[in-house]
Design a protein around this motif. Structure first.
Motif, PDB file in Angstrom:
ATOM      1  N   ARG A   1      83.352  13.466  58.305  1.00  0.00           N
ATOM      2  CA  ARG A   1      84.218  14.493  57.751  1.00  0.00           C
ATOM      3  C   ARG A   1      84.065  15.791  58.521  1.00  0.00           C
ATOM      4  NH1 ARG A   1      81.170  15.510  51.885  1.00  0.00           N
ATOM      5  NH2 ARG A   1      79.333  16.614  52.718  1.00  0.00           N
ATOM      6  N   GLN A   2      85.100  16.607  58.431  1.00  0.00           N
ATOM      7  CA  GLN A   2      85.083  17.896  59.091  1.00  0.00           C
ATOM      8  C   GLN A   2      85.726  18.926  58.187  1.00  0.00           C
ATOM      9  OE1 GLN A   2      86.838  17.996  63.027  1.00  0.00           O
ATOM     10  NE2 GLN A   2      85.696  19.835  63.542  1.00  0.00           N
ATOM     11  N   ALA A   3      84.920  19.896  57.783  1.00  0.00           N
ATOM     12  CA  ALA A   3      85.401  21.000  56.962  1.00  0.00           C
ATOM     13  C   ALA A   3      85.865  22.137  57.873  1.00  0.00           C
ATOM     14  CB  ALA A   3      84.301  21.473  56.028  1.00  0.00           C
ATOM     15  N   PRO A   4      86.725  23.011  57.385  1.00  0.00           N
ATOM     16  CA  PRO A   4      87.209  24.131  58.207  1.00  0.00           C
ATOM     17  C   PRO A   4      86.058  24.949  58.762  1.00  0.00           C
ATOM     18  CG  PRO A   4      88.505  23.964  56.208  1.00  0.00           C
ATOM     19  CD  PRO A   4      87.379  22.985  56.061  1.00  0.00           C
ATOM     20  N   GLY A   5      86.080  25.182  60.066  1.00  0.00           N
ATOM     21  CA  GLY A   5      85.061  25.998  60.699  1.00  0.00           C
ATOM     22  C   GLY A   5      83.735  25.309  60.933  1.00  0.00           C
ATOM     23  N   LYS A   6      83.669  24.025  60.629  1.00  0.00           N
ATOM     24  CA  LYS A   6      82.421  23.283  60.799  1.00  0.00           C
ATOM     25  C   LYS A   6      82.622  22.109  61.749  1.00  0.00           C
ATOM     26  CE  LYS A   6      80.371  24.458  56.340  1.00  0.00           C
ATOM     27  NZ  LYS A   6      79.683  23.922  55.124  1.00  0.00           N
ATOM     28  N   GLU A   7      81.514  21.589  62.244  1.00  0.00           N
ATOM     29  CA  GLU A   7      81.575  20.430  63.116  1.00  0.00           C
ATOM     30  C   GLU A   7      81.748  19.158  62.293  1.00  0.00           C
ATOM     31  OE1 GLU A   7      78.816  22.062  66.820  1.00  0.00           O
ATOM     32  OE2 GLU A   7      78.210  20.313  65.673  1.00  0.00           O
ATOM     33  N   ARG A   8      82.278  18.142  62.950  1.00  0.00           N
ATOM     34  CA  ARG A   8      82.402  16.848  62.300  1.00  0.00           C
ATOM     35  C   ARG A   8      81.021  16.282  62.027  1.00  0.00           C
ATOM     36  NH1 ARG A   8      86.878  12.760  64.620  1.00  0.00           N
ATOM     37  NH2 ARG A   8      87.984  14.753  64.434  1.00  0.00           N
ATOM     38  N   GLU A   9      80.843  15.706  60.835  1.00  0.00           N
ATOM     39  CA  GLU A   9      79.526  15.202  60.452  1.00  0.00           C
ATOM     40  C   GLU A   9      79.638  13.811  59.844  1.00  0.00           C
ATOM     41  OE1 GLU A   9      77.891  17.826  57.501  1.00  0.00           O
ATOM     42  OE2 GLU A   9      79.400  17.299  56.003  1.00  0.00           O
ATOM     43  N   LEU A  10      78.569  13.058  59.982  1.00  0.00           N
ATOM     44  CA  LEU A  10      78.517  11.729  59.398  1.00  0.00           C
ATOM     45  C   LEU A  10      78.459  11.843  57.881  1.00  0.00           C
ATOM     46  CD1 LEU A  10      76.391   8.736  60.540  1.00  0.00           C
ATOM     47  CD2 LEU A  10      76.224   9.498  58.175  1.00  0.00           C
ATOM     48  N   VAL A  11      79.229  10.971  57.222  1.00  0.00           N
ATOM     49  CA  VAL A  11      79.169  10.862  55.770  1.00  0.00           C
ATOM     50  C   VAL A  11      78.424   9.577  55.398  1.00  0.00           C
ATOM     51  CG1 VAL A  11      80.485  10.659  53.631  1.00  0.00           C
ATOM     52  CG2 VAL A  11      81.320  12.144  55.479  1.00  0.00           C
ATOM     53  N   ALA A  12      78.924   8.461  55.882  1.00  0.00           N
ATOM     54  CA  ALA A  12      78.295   7.176  55.596  1.00  0.00           C
ATOM     55  C   ALA A  12      78.807   6.140  56.592  1.00  0.00           C
ATOM     56  CB  ALA A  12      78.593   6.717  54.171  1.00  0.00           C
ATOM     57  N   VAL A  13      77.913   5.267  57.044  1.00  0.00           N
ATOM     58  CA  VAL A  13      78.319   4.193  57.945  1.00  0.00           C
ATOM     59  C   VAL A  13      77.636   2.896  57.528  1.00  0.00           C
ATOM     60  CG1 VAL A  13      78.744   5.707  59.923  1.00  0.00           C
ATOM     61  CG2 VAL A  13      76.476   4.692  59.605  1.00  0.00           C
ATOM     62  N   VAL A  14      78.253   1.796  57.945  1.00  0.00           N
ATOM     63  CA  VAL A  14      77.660   0.475  57.766  1.00  0.00           C
ATOM     64  C   VAL A  14      77.370  -0.075  59.150  1.00  0.00           C
ATOM     65  CG1 VAL A  14      77.901  -1.830  56.794  1.00  0.00           C
ATOM     66  CG2 VAL A  14      78.990   0.113  55.663  1.00  0.00           C
ATOM     67  N   ARG A  15      76.111  -0.348  59.417  1.00  0.00           N
ATOM     68  CA  ARG A  15      75.710  -0.818  60.734  1.00  0.00           C
ATOM     69  C   ARG A  15      75.528  -2.326  60.764  1.00  0.00           C
ATOM     70  NH1 ARG A  15      71.536   4.162  62.105  1.00  0.00           N
ATOM     71  NH2 ARG A  15      73.148   5.647  62.726  1.00  0.00           N
ATOM     72  N   ASP A  16      75.149  -2.819  61.914  1.00  0.00           N
ATOM     73  CA  ASP A  16      74.895  -4.224  62.125  1.00  0.00           C
ATOM     74  C   ASP A  16      73.969  -4.764  61.042  1.00  0.00           C
ATOM     75  OD1 ASP A  16      73.011  -6.094  64.603  1.00  0.00           O
ATOM     76  OD2 ASP A  16      74.465  -6.762  63.122  1.00  0.00           O
ATOM     77  N   GLY A  17      74.319  -5.880  60.468  1.00  0.00           N
ATOM     78  CA  GLY A  17      73.498  -6.479  59.436  1.00  0.00           C
ATOM     79  C   GLY A  17      73.768  -5.923  58.052  1.00  0.00           C
ATOM     80  N   GLY A  18      74.685  -4.986  57.953  1.00  0.00           N
ATOM     81  CA  GLY A  18      75.041  -4.435  56.653  1.00  0.00           C
ATOM     82  C   GLY A  18      74.239  -3.229  56.226  1.00  0.00           C
ATOM     83  N   MET A  19      73.398  -2.718  57.122  1.00  0.00           N
ATOM     84  CA  MET A  19      72.613  -1.534  56.750  1.00  0.00           C
ATOM     85  C   MET A  19      73.521  -0.330  56.544  1.00  0.00           C
ATOM     86  SD  MET A  19      69.428   0.271  58.726  1.00  0.00           S
ATOM     87  CE  MET A  19      70.419   0.877  60.062  1.00  0.00           C
ATOM     88  N   ARG A  20      73.321   0.326  55.416  1.00  0.00           N
ATOM     89  CA  ARG A  20      74.118   1.495  55.068  1.00  0.00           C
ATOM     90  C   ARG A  20      73.307   2.768  55.299  1.00  0.00           C
ATOM     91  NH1 ARG A  20      75.713  -2.789  52.411  1.00  0.00           N
ATOM     92  NH2 ARG A  20      77.866  -2.978  51.665  1.00  0.00           N
ATOM     93  N   VAL A  21      73.958   3.737  55.923  1.00  0.00           N
ATOM     94  CA  VAL A  21      73.327   5.022  56.187  1.00  0.00           C
ATOM     95  C   VAL A  21      74.201   6.098  55.559  1.00  0.00           C
ATOM     96  CG1 VAL A  21      72.592   6.658  57.953  1.00  0.00           C
ATOM     97  CG2 VAL A  21      72.328   4.183  58.339  1.00  0.00           C
ATOM     98  N   TYR A  22      73.584   6.962  54.773  1.00  0.00           N
ATOM     99  CA  TYR A  22      74.298   8.041  54.098  1.00  0.00           C
ATOM    100  C   TYR A  22      73.750   9.397  54.516  1.00  0.00           C
ATOM    101  CZ  TYR A  22      76.009   4.475  50.813  1.00  0.00           C
ATOM    102  OH  TYR A  22      76.614   3.373  50.243  1.00  0.00           O
ATOM    103  N   ALA A  23      74.627  10.379  54.558  1.00  0.00           N
ATOM    104  CA  ALA A  23      74.173  11.753  54.700  1.00  0.00           C
ATOM    105  C   ALA A  23      73.435  12.152  53.424  1.00  0.00           C
ATOM    106  CB  ALA A  23      75.360  12.675  54.920  1.00  0.00           C
ATOM    107  N   ASP A  24      72.419  12.980  53.565  1.00  0.00           N
ATOM    108  CA  ASP A  24      71.648  13.402  52.394  1.00  0.00           C
ATOM    109  C   ASP A  24      72.540  14.043  51.336  1.00  0.00           C
ATOM    110  OD1 ASP A  24      68.665  14.441  54.239  1.00  0.00           O
ATOM    111  OD2 ASP A  24      69.311  12.484  53.491  1.00  0.00           O
ATOM    112  N   ALA A  25      73.569  14.753  51.788  1.00  0.00           N
ATOM    113  CA  ALA A  25      74.422  15.500  50.860  1.00  0.00           C
ATOM    114  C   ALA A  25      75.228  14.597  49.929  1.00  0.00           C
ATOM    115  CB  ALA A  25      75.362  16.408  51.634  1.00  0.00           C
TER     116      ALA A  25
END
Length: 117
Positions: free
Chosen positions: A38-62
């Motif tokens: 996601r990218q908010a106005p005036g901010k850099e694009r940031e990871l929210v959540a992804v699903v990697r190889d094997g189904g591992m899920r990674v979430y931003a702390d927020a």
């Protein structure tokens, strides 16, 4: 080539829920990472959540504990269930596919999520 088409953005009040969906077409591999940024106005694009190889899920702390990412490797879709939305979640959300080999990134056109009272 890969095309990513998002849907499901909109406006919601704080505490509300939205579900984003992304459908991928083209050459998709199970080892590719798929997810949301996601990218908010005036901010850099940031990871929210992804699903990697094997189904591992990674979430931003927020978003931990509030957002849930899911992936369907048969339909080539990735979805993001967003609960307990906060004002700070307002942003353009982008679907992303990162190639397992070489790390090339594909992006969707983005969908607006606005949290406002």
């Amino acid at each position: 080539q890969v095309q990513l088409v998002e849907s499901g953005g909109g406006m919601v009040q704080p505490g509300g829920s939205l579900r984003l969906s992304c459908t991928a077409s083209g050459s998709i591999f199970r080892l590719d990472t798929m997810g949301w940024y996601r990218q908010a106005p005036g901010k850099e694009r940031e990871l929210v959540a992804v699903v990697r190889d094997g189904g591992m899920r990674v979430y931003a702390d927020a978003v931990k504990g509030r957002f849930t990412i899911s992936r369907d490797n048969v339909k080539n879709t990735v979805s993001l269930q967003m609960n307990g939305l906060e004002l700070e979640d307002t942003a353009v959300y982008y679907c992303n596919l990162e190639r397992w080999s070489g790390g090339y990134n594909y992006w969707g056109q983005g969908t607006q999520v606005t949290v406002s009272s």
